[in-house]
Design an enzyme around this catalytic site. Structure first.
Site, PDB file in Angstrom:
ATOM      1  N   ARG A  90       0.848  -1.209   0.000  1.00  0.00           N
ATOM      2  CA  ARG A  90       0.000   0.000   0.000  1.00  0.00           C
ATOM      3  C   ARG A  90       0.878   1.251   0.000  1.00  0.00           C
ATOM      4  NH1 ARG A  90      -4.240   1.282   4.993  1.00  0.00           N
ATOM      5  NH2 ARG A  90      -5.257   3.114   4.127  1.00  0.00           N
ATOM      6  N   ASN A 144     -10.538  -5.190   0.932  1.00  0.00           N
ATOM      7  CA  ASN A 144     -10.647  -4.029   0.049  1.00  0.00           C
ATOM      8  C   ASN A 144      -9.932  -4.257  -1.271  1.00  0.00           C
ATOM      9  OD1 ASN A 144     -12.206  -1.993   1.166  1.00  0.00           O
ATOM     10  ND2 ASN A 144     -10.589  -1.418   2.623  1.00  0.00           N
ATOM     11  N   CYS A 165     -18.982  -3.486   4.443  1.00  0.00           N
ATOM     12  CA  CYS A 165     -18.200  -2.310   4.798  1.00  0.00           C
ATOM     13  C   CYS A 165     -18.784  -1.774   6.095  1.00  0.00           C
ATOM     14  CB  CYS A 165     -18.313  -1.266   3.696  1.00  0.00           C
ATOM     15  SG  CYS A 165     -17.449   0.268   4.101  1.00  0.00           S
ATOM     16  N   HIS A 195     -17.805   2.805  -0.781  1.00  0.00           N
ATOM     17  CA  HIS A 195     -17.069   4.055  -0.631  1.00  0.00           C
ATOM     18  C   HIS A 195     -17.421   5.081  -1.712  1.00  0.00           C
ATOM     19  CE1 HIS A 195     -13.684   2.265   2.090  1.00  0.00           C
ATOM     20  NE2 HIS A 195     -14.882   2.203   2.634  1.00  0.00           N
ATOM     21  N   TYR A 244     -15.774   8.984   1.912  1.00  0.00           N
ATOM     22  CA  TYR A 244     -14.778   8.704   0.870  1.00  0.00           C
ATOM     23  C   TYR A 244     -15.044   9.514  -0.395  1.00  0.00           C
ATOM     24  CZ  TYR A 244     -12.468   4.995   3.459  1.00  0.00           C
ATOM     25  OH  TYR A 244     -11.743   4.293   4.385  1.00  0.00           O
TER      26      TYR A 244
END
Ligand code: G6P
Length: 421
Positions: A90, A144, A165, A195, A244
């Protein structure tokens, strides 16, 4: 009843177990099998989980294994919370994007694309294990980017799956707190993708309280930089946006904020995790530590456990989940995965009919869904061109040249094995 947790070395696992302990009797839970590929983390997190369960009189057995087939075999529910490449990947991906002046965002952004490309092949292997060793089991996905991963599983995995979620329930809980009631009394007319969703109406105890509650504004999750909204825009939109959406509505401001931060979110999370794992090692610790709240996943346990309970009890209650569209949103393909209220019973989740979308949200939903569809296809086919089309279709990727450069860097960093036709 057996529940398998794949990716149980996650620091979130004690939170999940806390919820399972509360509902163990209703679920007739006999076994929770924890699986991870990282033996050290499994030992640390599994150790805390075992102490938590023992402290409550061991209402069910806890097993740990590095063997995924053993974990899945005979399970009724398989929870997937994997992170292929870890937080390190990430961080690498986020920096690749920032260097090009792009927001990375590991769910709806290009970092989410890279994560999906790494993760979908592994998720499809997990599905293969389910088909062979736990036929009929439900796969409950938290991995995710949750919407994309659930779509890949439903299109190509051949298993029953629901994506989850914590954010929709978090919104329900925030409204409940504001109104001095419980989340069960709050109903959200919620629509979109993971999101990338909006609350159109808010009902509390059956009463429409939308206008009054929109004017109040609620807190942001800890993992998203806080930016102020233009109040005229909020009034005109007249909906509550998932936090988001700030990455899209305030793209320039968000990029500037991310570029100014000394550390990426991945690096911050690595530090939080190191501290948490140190605490988990303490043989005296028998409950989830407070610091876990520094991650963004509050309510994760409530969401997962209440969904499993309502499937087991064939309750017909509503949950906001990631589910196959099947015509609920006629402006999206029927096989697309959407995040909407659905009726949950022993057969799974069926989305409520939503109907046509307002133009101010329709475009972005269709745009991002097209990106998600192409991402699933690219991960399955490994076709370079499809991957490039996917990235250029993401609204956070602002140029085809940047798209190609970040794609080449993702491909090289993670050996995605993309092939040019
Ligand atoms: C929120 C999101 C999740 C995310 C989690 C942790 O709950 O809904 O998708 O995984 O936050 O985010 P973090 O930035 O702490 O890894």
């Amino acid at each position: 009843m057996k529940i398998a947790v794949i990716g149980a070395g996650s620091t979130y696992t004690p939170e999940l177990l806390e919820g399972l302990l509360q509902e163990a009797e209703v679920l007739a839970l006999q076994e929770v099998c924890l699986h991870d590929i990282n033996g050290e983390r499994l030992e640390i997190v599994g150790g805390l989980v075992e102490r938590m369960v023992k402290a409550q009189g061991s209402p069910f057995q806890v097993k740990r294994t590095l063997d995924r087939v053993e974990a899945v075999a005979g399970a009724d529910f398989v929870l997937t919370q994997i992170r292929v490449g870890g937080q390190e990947a990430r961080a690498v991906d986020t920096k690749i994007c920032l260097a090009e002046g792009l927001i990375g965002q590991e769910t709806t952004g290009p970092v989410g694309f890279a994560k999906a490309m790494r993760t979908i092949p592994v998720m499809l292997e997990i599905c293969r294990d389910l088909r062979t060793h736990a036929p009929g089991a439900f796969l409950i996905n938290f991995t995710n980017p949750a919407g994309i991963i659930t779509e890949a599983v439903l299109k190509h995995g051949g298993v029953k799956a629901i994506g989850l979620c914590n954010v929709p329930f978090g919104m329900q809980a925030a409204v409940a707190e504001e109104c001095g009631t419980v989340p069960e009394e709050v109903e959200l007319d919620y629509v979109g993708l993971n999101h990338l969703a909006w609350v159109r109406r808010i009902y509390v105890k059956g009463q429409d309280r939308t206008e009054e509650l929109l004017a109040k504004g609620w807190g942001k999750p800890a993992n998203i930089p806080e930016l102020a909204w233009n109040s005229d825009f909020q009034r005109a939109l007249a909906m509550k946006a998932n936090s988001y959406l700030d990455y899209f509505y305030l793209q320039d401001e968000m990029l500037a904020r991310l570029q100014a931060q000394p550390k990426t979110r991945a690096e911050v999370v690595m530090e939080i995790e190191t501290a948490l794992l140190e605490q988990y090692k303490n043989p005296e610790l028998r409950s989830k530590p407070k610091e876990l709240e520094k991650r963004g996943g509050a309510h994760y346990s409530t969401v997962a456990v209440s969904l499993i309970r309502d499937i087991c009890l064939n309750s017909g209650r509503k949950h906001i989940v990631n589910v196959r569209n099947s015509g609920a949103l006629p402006e999206l393909p029927p096989e697309a995965v959407i995040e909407v209220p659905a009726v949950v019973d022993a057969k799974g989740a069926v989305p409520l009919a939503i109907g046509r979308l307002e133009p101010q949200i329709r475009g972005l939903i269709q745009h991002v869904k097209a990106y998600e569809e192409l991402t699933v296809e690219a991960a399955v086919t490994k076709d370079y061109g499809t991957a490039l089309l996917a990235l250029t279709t993401n609204p956070l990727v602002t140029s085809i040249n940047k798209a190609q450069r970040i794609l080449d860097r993702f491909n090289e960093a993670h050996q995605l094995g993309l092939v040019k036709a």
